[in-house]
Design a protein around this motif. Structure first.
Motif, PDB file in Angstrom:
ATOM      1  N   SER A   1       0.819  -1.215   0.000  1.00 34.90           N
ATOM      2  CA  SER A   1       0.000   0.000   0.000  1.00 34.90           C
ATOM      3  C   SER A   1       0.849   1.260   0.000  1.00 34.90           C
ATOM      4  O   SER A   1       0.409   2.300  -0.460  1.00 34.90           O
ATOM      5  CB  SER A   1      -0.903   0.040   1.230  1.00 34.90           C
ATOM      6  OG  SER A   1      -1.688  -1.106   1.299  1.00 34.90           O
TER       7      SER A   1
ATOM      8  N   PHE B   1     -13.098   2.538  -3.463  1.00 36.79           N
ATOM      9  CA  PHE B   1     -11.942   1.637  -3.476  1.00 36.79           C
ATOM     10  C   PHE B   1     -10.777   2.212  -4.280  1.00 36.79           C
ATOM     11  O   PHE B   1      -9.848   1.490  -4.636  1.00 36.79           O
ATOM     12  CB  PHE B   1     -12.351   0.262  -4.006  1.00 36.79           C
ATOM     13  CG  PHE B   1     -13.313  -0.463  -3.100  1.00 36.79           C
ATOM     14  CD1 PHE B   1     -12.840  -1.193  -2.011  1.00 36.79           C
ATOM     15  CD2 PHE B   1     -14.686  -0.391  -3.315  1.00 36.79           C
ATOM     16  CE1 PHE B   1     -13.719  -1.853  -1.158  1.00 36.79           C
ATOM     17  CE2 PHE B   1     -15.575  -1.051  -2.460  1.00 36.79           C
ATOM     18  CZ  PHE B   1     -15.089  -1.783  -1.378  1.00 36.79           C
TER      19      PHE B   1
ATOM     20  N   ALA C   1     -13.446  -7.879  -0.104  1.00 37.41           N
ATOM     21  CA  ALA C   1     -14.012  -7.001   0.925  1.00 37.41           C
ATOM     22  C   ALA C   1     -15.526  -6.934   0.783  1.00 37.41           C
ATOM     23  O   ALA C   1     -16.275  -7.094   1.754  1.00 37.41           O
ATOM     24  CB  ALA C   1     -13.412  -5.603   0.803  1.00 37.41           C
ATOM     25  N   ASP C   2     -15.976  -6.723  -0.442  1.00 38.36           N
ATOM     26  CA  ASP C   2     -17.405  -6.557  -0.683  1.00 38.36           C
ATOM     27  C   ASP C   2     -18.161  -7.847  -0.346  1.00 38.36           C
ATOM     28  O   ASP C   2     -19.274  -7.802   0.178  1.00 38.36           O
ATOM     29  CB  ASP C   2     -17.609  -6.160  -2.151  1.00 38.36           C
ATOM     30  CG  ASP C   2     -19.026  -5.707  -2.418  1.00 38.36           C
ATOM     31  OD1 ASP C   2     -19.512  -4.829  -1.670  1.00 38.36           O
ATOM     32  OD2 ASP C   2     -19.655  -6.229  -3.352  1.00 38.36           O
TER      33      ASP C   2
ATOM     34  N   ARG D   1     -10.975  -5.395  -3.374  1.00 36.24           N
ATOM     35  CA  ARG D   1     -12.351  -4.899  -3.305  1.00 36.24           C
ATOM     36  C   ARG D   1     -13.418  -5.986  -3.448  1.00 36.24           C
ATOM     37  O   ARG D   1     -14.479  -5.895  -2.836  1.00 36.24           O
ATOM     38  CB  ARG D   1     -12.574  -3.784  -4.324  1.00 36.24           C
ATOM     39  CG  ARG D   1     -12.377  -4.180  -5.771  1.00 36.24           C
ATOM     40  CD  ARG D   1     -12.242  -2.926  -6.637  1.00 36.24           C
ATOM     41  NE  ARG D   1     -12.099  -3.237  -8.051  1.00 36.24           N
ATOM     42  CZ  ARG D   1     -10.950  -3.632  -8.629  1.00 36.24           C
ATOM     43  NH1 ARG D   1      -9.852  -3.780  -7.895  1.00 36.24           N
ATOM     44  NH2 ARG D   1     -10.899  -3.876  -9.911  1.00 36.24           N
TER      45      ARG D   1
ATOM     46  N   MET E   1      -5.778   1.059  -7.513  1.00 40.01           N
ATOM     47  CA  MET E   1      -7.097   0.770  -6.956  1.00 40.01           C
ATOM     48  C   MET E   1      -7.010  -0.464  -6.058  1.00 40.01           C
ATOM     49  O   MET E   1      -6.200  -1.357  -6.285  1.00 40.01           O
ATOM     50  CB  MET E   1      -8.058   0.504  -8.109  1.00 40.01           C
ATOM     51  CG  MET E   1      -9.457   0.200  -7.663  1.00 40.01           C
ATOM     52  SD  MET E   1     -10.451  -0.401  -9.040  1.00 40.01           S
ATOM     53  CE  MET E   1     -11.303   1.083  -9.490  1.00 40.01           C
ATOM     54  N   CYS E   2      -7.848  -0.509  -5.038  1.00 42.37           N
ATOM     55  CA  CYS E   2      -7.829  -1.612  -4.074  1.00 42.37           C
ATOM     56  C   CYS E   2      -7.951  -2.971  -4.769  1.00 42.37           C
ATOM     57  O   CYS E   2      -8.978  -3.270  -5.374  1.00 42.37           O
ATOM     58  CB  CYS E   2      -8.990  -1.446  -3.101  1.00 42.37           C
ATOM     59  SG  CYS E   2      -9.102  -2.806  -1.926  1.00 42.37           S
TER      60      CYS E   2
ATOM     61  N   THR F   1     -10.054  -2.082   7.441  1.00 46.91           N
ATOM     62  CA  THR F   1     -10.971  -1.483   6.471  1.00 46.91           C
ATOM     63  C   THR F   1     -12.313  -2.228   6.488  1.00 46.91           C
ATOM     64  O   THR F   1     -13.368  -1.597   6.501  1.00 46.91           O
ATOM     65  CB  THR F   1     -10.381  -1.571   5.053  1.00 46.91           C
ATOM     66  OG1 THR F   1      -9.836  -2.879   4.867  1.00 46.91           O
ATOM     67  CG2 THR F   1      -9.291  -0.547   4.841  1.00 46.91           C
ATOM     68  N   THR F   2     -12.242  -3.568   6.528  1.00 45.72           N
ATOM     69  CA  THR F   2     -13.488  -4.334   6.512  1.00 45.72           C
ATOM     70  C   THR F   2     -14.231  -4.188   7.842  1.00 45.72           C
ATOM     71  O   THR F   2     -15.443  -3.947   7.853  1.00 45.72           O
ATOM     72  CB  THR F   2     -13.199  -5.828   6.226  1.00 45.72           C
ATOM     73  OG1 THR F   2     -12.362  -5.920   5.069  1.00 45.72           O
ATOM     74  CG2 THR F   2     -14.472  -6.590   5.965  1.00 45.72           C
TER      75      THR F   2
ATOM     76  N   THR G   1     -15.753  -0.755   8.062  1.00 48.11           N
ATOM     77  CA  THR G   1     -16.971  -0.651   7.262  1.00 48.11           C
ATOM     78  C   THR G   1     -18.155  -1.268   8.003  1.00 48.11           C
ATOM     79  O   THR G   1     -19.265  -0.737   8.000  1.00 48.11           O
ATOM     80  CB  THR G   1     -16.765  -1.358   5.904  1.00 48.11           C
ATOM     81  OG1 THR G   1     -15.666  -0.730   5.243  1.00 48.11           O
ATOM     82  CG2 THR G   1     -17.994  -1.264   5.026  1.00 48.11           C
TER      83      THR G   1
ATOM     84  N   TYR H   1     -20.902   2.258   2.106  1.00 45.87           N
ATOM     85  CA  TYR H   1     -19.647   2.819   1.585  1.00 45.87           C
ATOM     86  C   TYR H   1     -19.751   4.331   1.408  1.00 45.87           C
ATOM     87  O   TYR H   1     -18.763   5.041   1.500  1.00 45.87           O
ATOM     88  CB  TYR H   1     -19.293   2.197   0.224  1.00 45.87           C
ATOM     89  CG  TYR H   1     -19.042   0.705   0.254  1.00 45.87           C
ATOM     90  CD1 TYR H   1     -18.212   0.130   1.208  1.00 45.87           C
ATOM     91  CD2 TYR H   1     -19.624  -0.126  -0.694  1.00 45.87           C
ATOM     92  CE1 TYR H   1     -17.993  -1.233   1.223  1.00 45.87           C
ATOM     93  CE2 TYR H   1     -19.401  -1.499  -0.691  1.00 45.87           C
ATOM     94  CZ  TYR H   1     -18.587  -2.048   0.272  1.00 45.87           C
ATOM     95  OH  TYR H   1     -18.357  -3.401   0.292  1.00 45.87           O
TER      96      TYR H   1
ATOM     97  N   TYR I   1     -19.002   2.374  -5.719  1.00 46.70           N
ATOM     98  CA  TYR I   1     -17.966   1.464  -6.214  1.00 46.70           C
ATOM     99  C   TYR I   1     -17.009   2.200  -7.166  1.00 46.70           C
ATOM    100  O   TYR I   1     -15.922   1.711  -7.442  1.00 46.70           O
ATOM    101  CB  TYR I   1     -18.578   0.255  -6.940  1.00 46.70           C
ATOM    102  CG  TYR I   1     -19.260  -0.724  -5.998  1.00 46.70           C
ATOM    103  CD1 TYR I   1     -18.507  -1.531  -5.154  1.00 46.70           C
ATOM    104  CD2 TYR I   1     -20.648  -0.833  -5.960  1.00 46.70           C
ATOM    105  CE1 TYR I   1     -19.128  -2.426  -4.290  1.00 46.70           C
ATOM    106  CE2 TYR I   1     -21.273  -1.721  -5.098  1.00 46.70           C
ATOM    107  CZ  TYR I   1     -20.509  -2.512  -4.258  1.00 46.70           C
ATOM    108  OH  TYR I   1     -21.127  -3.381  -3.398  1.00 46.70           O
TER     109      TYR I   1
END
Ligand code: HEM
Length: 490
Positions: A96, A408, A421-422, A418, A414-415, A280-281, A284, A335, A404
């Motif tokens: 990251s 992300f 996570a989603d 994602r 970009m993540c 992050t998860t 959220t 989100y 979306y």
């Protein structure tokens, strides 16, 4: 010479007036700076340029500039800012925070192989199992909901990364991971360590009063190294005894054979996944819990949809997702309502650029103001309200910007997690709503207590600190379904 000419014909983007030496230092608040950036957007336009103690910052306030610079021109805009402390502690080995280059590219490829849209399907049953266990914990110890949530997301990511079993009740690593995370997050925030503003401080001997920089850095470096290597050693040991299950680490250890470069990078990439994917998860999910307690009528509508589509005889599964439009809109709303990274993950511009007639100097830190996008009023619904309806064209003439497309990140950085996570968010959200009622905490007389969970006010990530919330099963039948499902895993 060419650059000077460019400088003459193109001016810097507009921004608040600067003071000598410190520039806009006093103008950028530490808490919720994205709100100030958004006000500047109104005053100065979609591109706002500020300087803080010699550091150049460009804030992007509209989707078009984010797409153009971070996606179309990603060749120039995919580097990350560098920090003295983070670098010393080894944190730039984390994907990251890694500079844009061959190491980053190699690591990113490794991660992509395990969490692309296709690959994440193999984690469905893990996610369903963790959700079922999580619900049973909620039934048995509802007051510890925050702990259970953190454990659920940690179990998913630790299982995928290192193959740690979800039976590990409170893995010794989890606290160590969490503590290291605090060190990391502090080290990549401009100004958190004075040495990043005044690099000369690094060279002052450590016996100078108050100059503990080098000691702090050394301690941080050791901690980071421990958390990167200890879980790896465990996996290698388990593999030798034939006791390790398939995971990112064991798969790549098997495949890479004697490839030294990969072997050396693997522990860092594994840690990157855990580090980027856990808080992050869970963060959220905390936002989701906050929203559910504040907007019970939305919670009811979500539950009605699940019970209509899935019924009440079993827990929801991934196969149900396509038939749950309101739930999917509610997840988008999570989100959007309180975005995790309100000004994205900053980039560093590698070469001077010209955009919309402005000169953008090499080395500028570029920040997409995601928070501002999340406040759009296209649907006509108040941005502060938690309302999935804003994403449903059956309810509004024009739907809100799809989160979306910003939550992300953008372009090459970009993540990569994602989809994973989603899926975790979908599974945990639907499982909870199907079986549990979430409400504001009440005192012993049944009166609602004041409820306003504070959020982490500064730094890259924004989510609530753990907070108190009431949780109870929706019915006896729900309890029976949860227990039955959880027992089937034991
Ligand atoms: C809801 C949860 C998550 C959110 C909101 C989120 C968001 C983000 C954002 C905004 C970025 C920065 C992208 C950019 O610079 O444009 C990012 C990067 C990253 N994310 Fe996620 N993420 C989440 C979960 C995960 C998970 C589960 C993983 C595990 C695979 C993961 C792995 C990463 C990695 C490795 C990066 C660094 C990419 C790079 O610099 O090249 N994330 N994420």
């Amino acid at each position: 010479h060419h650059l000077r000419q460019q400088n003459r014909t193109h001016s810097l983007p507009p921004g608040p007036p600067q003071k000598p030496l410190i520039g806009n230092y006093l103008d950028v608040p530490k808490a919720e700076p994205w709100k100030t950036f958004s006000q500047w957007g109104k005053l100065y336009g979609d591109l706002v340029y500020v300087e803080v103690l010699g550091n150049k910052l460009l804030i992007l306030n509209d989707m078009e500039s984010m797409r153009e610079l971070l996606e179309k021109r990603s060749q120039k805009y995919s580097d990350r800012p560098s920090f003295v402390m983070a670098k010393y502690m080894g944190i730039e080995n984390n994907l990251s925070f890694a500079p844009y280059g061959p190491d980053w590219r190699r690591g990113r490829k490794l991660v992509h192989g395990n969490v692309n849209q296709e690959a994440v399907q193999k984690y469905h049953s893990l996610q369903e199992n963790v959700a079922a266990r999580f619900l049973r914990d909620l039934v048995e110890y509802p007051s510890e909901v925050m702990k259970h949530l953190h454990m659920a997301t940690a179990q998913i990511i630790a299982s995928i990364t290192y193959g740690f079993s979800i039976d590990t009740p409170s893995n010794a690593y989890f606290d160590e991971f969490a503590e290291t995370e605090r060190i990391v997050l502090k080290s990549v925030v401009p100004g958190a360590y004075l040495v990043d503003m005044i690099p000369l401080l690094w060279y002052l001997p450590s016996w100078v009063p108050f100059n503990s920089i080098q000691r702090t850095a050394e301690r941080g470096r050791q901690r980071v190294s421990d958390i990167v290597h200890h879980p790896m050693e465990q996996v290698e040991q388990d593999m030798k005894q034939g006791a390790s299950s398939a995971s990112f680490v064991s798969d790549h250890l098997r495949e890479s054979g004697s490839d030294k470069v990969i072997r050396q990078q693997l522990p860092w990439v594994a840690w990157s996944i855990y580090e980027a994917g856990n808080d992050t998860t869970s963060g959220t999910m905390l936002v989701f819990m906050h929203a559910m307690a504040c907007f019970p009528e939305v919670q009811t509508r979500m539950r009605e949809e699940i019970h209509r589509v899935v019924g009440t005889d079993r827990l929801p599964s991934f196969d149900d997702r396509g038939r749950l439009p309101y739930i999917n809109a509610a997840i988008k709303e999570v989100y959007r309502w309180k975005p995790n990274t309100p000004f994205g993950a900053p980039r560093k511009l590698q070469d001077a650029d010209v955009y919309r007639g402005y000169h953008i100097p090499k080395g500028t830190t570029v920040m997409p103001n995601i928070w501002l996008l999340s406040r759009d009023q296209d649907s006509g619904i108040d941005p502060e309200a938690f309302s999935p309806e804003r994403f449903l064209d059956t309810h509004v003439k024009k739907t809100a910007i799809d989160p979306y497309s910003y939550a992300f990140g953008f372009g090459r950085r970009m993540c990569p997690g994602r989809f994973l996570a989603d899926n975790s968010v979908f599974m945990l959200v639907t499982s909870i709503v199907a079986t549990m009622r979430i409400s504001k905490p009440k005192d012993s007389h049944g009166m609602e207590k004041p409820f306003d969970p504070p959020y982490i006010p500064e730094g890259l990530a924004s989510f609530p600190y753990p907070f108190e919330v009431d949780i109870e099963p929706v019915s006896d039948k729900a309890v029976a379904v949860v227990k039955g499902r959880a027992t089937s895993i034991d």
